[in-house]
Design an enzyme around this catalytic site. Structure first.
Site, PDB file in Angstrom:
ATOM      1  N   TYR A 143       0.770  -1.294   0.030  1.00  0.00           N
ATOM      2  CA  TYR A 143       0.182  -0.122   0.159  1.00  0.00           C
ATOM      3  C   TYR A 143       0.717   1.265   0.018  1.00  0.00           C
ATOM      4  O   TYR A 143       1.572   1.368   0.891  1.00  0.00           O
ATOM      5  CB  TYR A 143      -0.961  -0.004   1.119  1.00  0.00           C
ATOM      6  CG  TYR A 143      -1.741   1.271   1.267  1.00  0.00           C
ATOM      7  CD1 TYR A 143      -2.884   1.244   0.503  1.00  0.00           C
ATOM      8  CD2 TYR A 143      -1.529   2.088   2.316  1.00  0.00           C
ATOM      9  CE1 TYR A 143      -3.812   2.448   0.661  1.00  0.00           C
ATOM     10  CE2 TYR A 143      -2.306   3.333   2.732  1.00  0.00           C
ATOM     11  CZ  TYR A 143      -3.584   3.345   1.679  1.00  0.00           C
ATOM     12  OH  TYR A 143      -4.453   4.506   1.678  1.00  0.00           O
ATOM     13  N   ASP A 238       9.057   2.963  -0.541  1.00  0.00           N
ATOM     14  CA  ASP A 238       8.349   3.492   0.311  1.00  0.00           C
ATOM     15  C   ASP A 238       8.778   3.122   1.705  1.00  0.00           C
ATOM     16  O   ASP A 238       8.306   2.043   2.129  1.00  0.00           O
ATOM     17  CB  ASP A 238       6.975   3.022  -0.115  1.00  0.00           C
ATOM     18  CG  ASP A 238       5.832   3.494   0.630  1.00  0.00           C
ATOM     19  OD1 ASP A 238       6.066   4.088   1.967  1.00  0.00           O
ATOM     20  OD2 ASP A 238       4.674   3.204   0.435  1.00  0.00           O
ATOM     21  N   LYS A 266       5.061   9.626   8.297  1.00  0.00           N
ATOM     22  CA  LYS A 266       5.008   9.248   9.812  1.00  0.00           C
ATOM     23  C   LYS A 266       5.917   9.764  10.743  1.00  0.00           C
ATOM     24  O   LYS A 266       5.888  10.827  11.147  1.00  0.00           O
ATOM     25  CB  LYS A 266       4.821   7.613   9.676  1.00  0.00           C
ATOM     26  CG  LYS A 266       3.563   6.961   8.917  1.00  0.00           C
ATOM     27  CD  LYS A 266       3.232   5.689   9.238  1.00  0.00           C
ATOM     28  CE  LYS A 266       2.149   5.233   8.256  1.00  0.00           C
ATOM     29  NZ  LYS A 266       0.974   5.312   8.628  1.00  0.00           N
TER      30      LYS A 266
HETATM   31  N1  HOZ Z   1      -3.486   3.507   5.929  1.00  0.00           N
HETATM   32  C1  HOZ Z   1      -2.878   3.751   7.413  1.00  0.00           C
HETATM   33  C2  HOZ Z   1      -2.838   2.251   8.063  1.00  0.00           C
HETATM   34  N2  HOZ Z   1      -2.053   1.273   6.952  1.00  0.00           N
HETATM   35  C3  HOZ Z   1      -3.575   4.514   8.410  1.00  0.00           C
HETATM   36  C4  HOZ Z   1      -4.923   3.993   8.658  1.00  0.00           C
HETATM   37  C5  HOZ Z   1      -5.443   5.108   9.542  1.00  0.00           C
HETATM   38  O1  HOZ Z   1      -5.080   6.177  10.039  1.00  0.00           O
HETATM   39  O2  HOZ Z   1      -6.795   4.773   9.718  1.00  0.00           O
END
Ligand code: HOZ
Length: 423
Positions: A143, A238, A266
């Protein structure tokens, strides 16, 4: 545990926010029940609106490597905020943060943006602009945020409630994204063979963490490096999750493989909305205003976010010799607890995922064999025991410097009880 206030807040939220949330996994759809509505966080602990406390292993999905509301970071944020929330003009702090990012990763230049999605999306545009090619390669189950071309066979929330291929992505865009199998270099070579001279880049999570944690097989990242170099394509790591976590220099430093471009997010923002893409000077100088690849943002390099990021990186750099071994040790204790409870687990340092499956997955096909109802049962038992893990099988657990040994041992004991009879 009484969660009346969370329930009320969720009902109200559902009327104005799709699914009651601003990011899908938070809605608890993969596990059932009501999401926690959080009132505060301190160290390794979250408190919900009803006053219940939880040992937190979501940690805002990764940024909080130093724990919630680390005092030096909060102080830096407060000091910066008092001088102005946004300028839309350069500040010295942006340069210092770019220097810190380059110093850690070996990149020569960086551009600050606001989210991991933006960092990956911009890195892809840059790779296309630099190479003059359109196609990209990504891996099934990885992802890279929610930009159009990357929501193809995607991981994270796409693996539960939604779909790995989002509605709303034009087929013409998706066609430019070629999908390979993580940890299978043969699948990458086959795509290059079938698309000679047309692939701009390969983007990869060097440690996959959005289908649960799946570490790279021995030699996989180096093989990607070799194929990209041979074929004139860029390699994009990434490191939104792994940057400054797998090691101060990220997964690139841990495995000794240098990509052409990095995406960071992050931790680099210390809990504030900040991300970056970075890489070799000759590539980065294709970005506007020097080059022809356009990318911009009103809040990019925001003064408050850069203050949080800089202070976080400063603490990690100064105290890394204690912080990273301690993270490794705490991660290892948790790993042992899952193994003793009969649950296979993948772990790299402070990133881990227990898999409700016969064996620890090495690829996306393995991940798909997980017993999701068993995971949901484990999740709700953990929550009941006052431990908050990600509400999906396909995410990571994040250990922070703030997790106390006492809380790690308490978690290990809870793991034994929560996993009983599930596999
Ligand atoms: N897409 C992130 C988790 N792999 C963030 C999810 C979130 O902040 O709810």
């Amino acid at each position: 545990m009484n969660r009346t206030k969370s329930k009320k807040l969720f009902d109200r939220a559902k009327k104005v926010l799709p699914g009651g949330v601003d990011s899908p996994v938070r809605a608890f759809r993969a596990v059932g029940g009501t999401p926690l509505f959080v009132s505060r966080g301190a160290g390794d602990t979250l408190e919900d609106a009803d006053g219940n406390r939880y040992i937190d292993y979501v940690m805002s999905w990764g940024p909080l490597i130093l724990g919630h509301a680390r005092k030096e970071v909060v102080k830096a944020v407060r000091k910066a905020a008092e001088k102005g929330l946004s300028f839309g003009a350069p500040t010295g702090r942006e340069t210092r943060l770019a220097e810190a990012i380059c110093g850690a990763s070996g990149a020569e230049m960086a551009r600050l943006v606001n989210s991991g999605t933006e960092a990956c999306m911009s890195a892809i545009r840059l790779a296309r602009g630099f190479t003059g090619r359109d196609k990209i390669v990504k891996f099934e189950g990885c992802y890279h945020g929610h930009s159009d071309g990357l929501l193809v066979k995607a991981g994270s929330g796409c693996l539960t409630g939604a779909s790995p291929d989002s509605a709303g992505v034009p087929a013409a865009y998706a066609k430019e994204t070629l999908v390979a199998d993580y940890n299978d270099i043969g699948s990458v070579k086959a795509l290059f063979e079938a698309n000679k001279g047309r692939i701009a880049c390969v983007i990869v999570e060097p440690i996959a963490a959005n289908m649960g944690v799946v570490p790279p097989a021995e030699g996989f990242l180096q093989a990607l490096r070799d194929v990209c170099s041979r074929e004139g394509a860029l390699l994009v790591f990434d490191e939104v999750i792994t940057g400054f976590r797998a090691a101060y220099g990220g997964a690139a430093a841990l495995y000794g493989v240098m990509p052409d471009l990095f995406a960071f997010g992050k931790i680099v923002g210390g809990g504030m909305p900040l991300a970056a893409y970075a890489g070799r000077r000759e590539i980065m100088e294709c970005v506007a205003p020097v080059g022809k690849v356009y990318q911009a943002g009103t809040l990019s390099g925001n003064p408050v976010a850069t203050a949080a990021g800089l202070k976080t990186l400063e603490i990690l750099r100064k105290h890394g010799e204690e912080i990273y071994p301690a993270l490794e040790e705490k991660g290892a204790l948790l790993e042992k607890a899952y193994r003793e409870a009969g649950v296979p687990v993948n772990r790299v340092g402070s990133l881990l995922t227990p898999f409700f499956s016969k064996k620890a997955p090495a690829c996306y096909a393995d991940v798909q064999k997980c017993d999701l109802p068993a995971f949901a049962k484990y999740f709700s038992r953990m929550l009941q025991a006052g431990i908050y893990v990600a509400p999906s099988q396909f995410e990571a657990m994040f250990v922070s410097a703030a997790h106390t040994r006492e809380h790690i041992y308490k978690t290990c004991a809870a793991v034994r009880r929560a996993c009983e009879g599930l596999l």
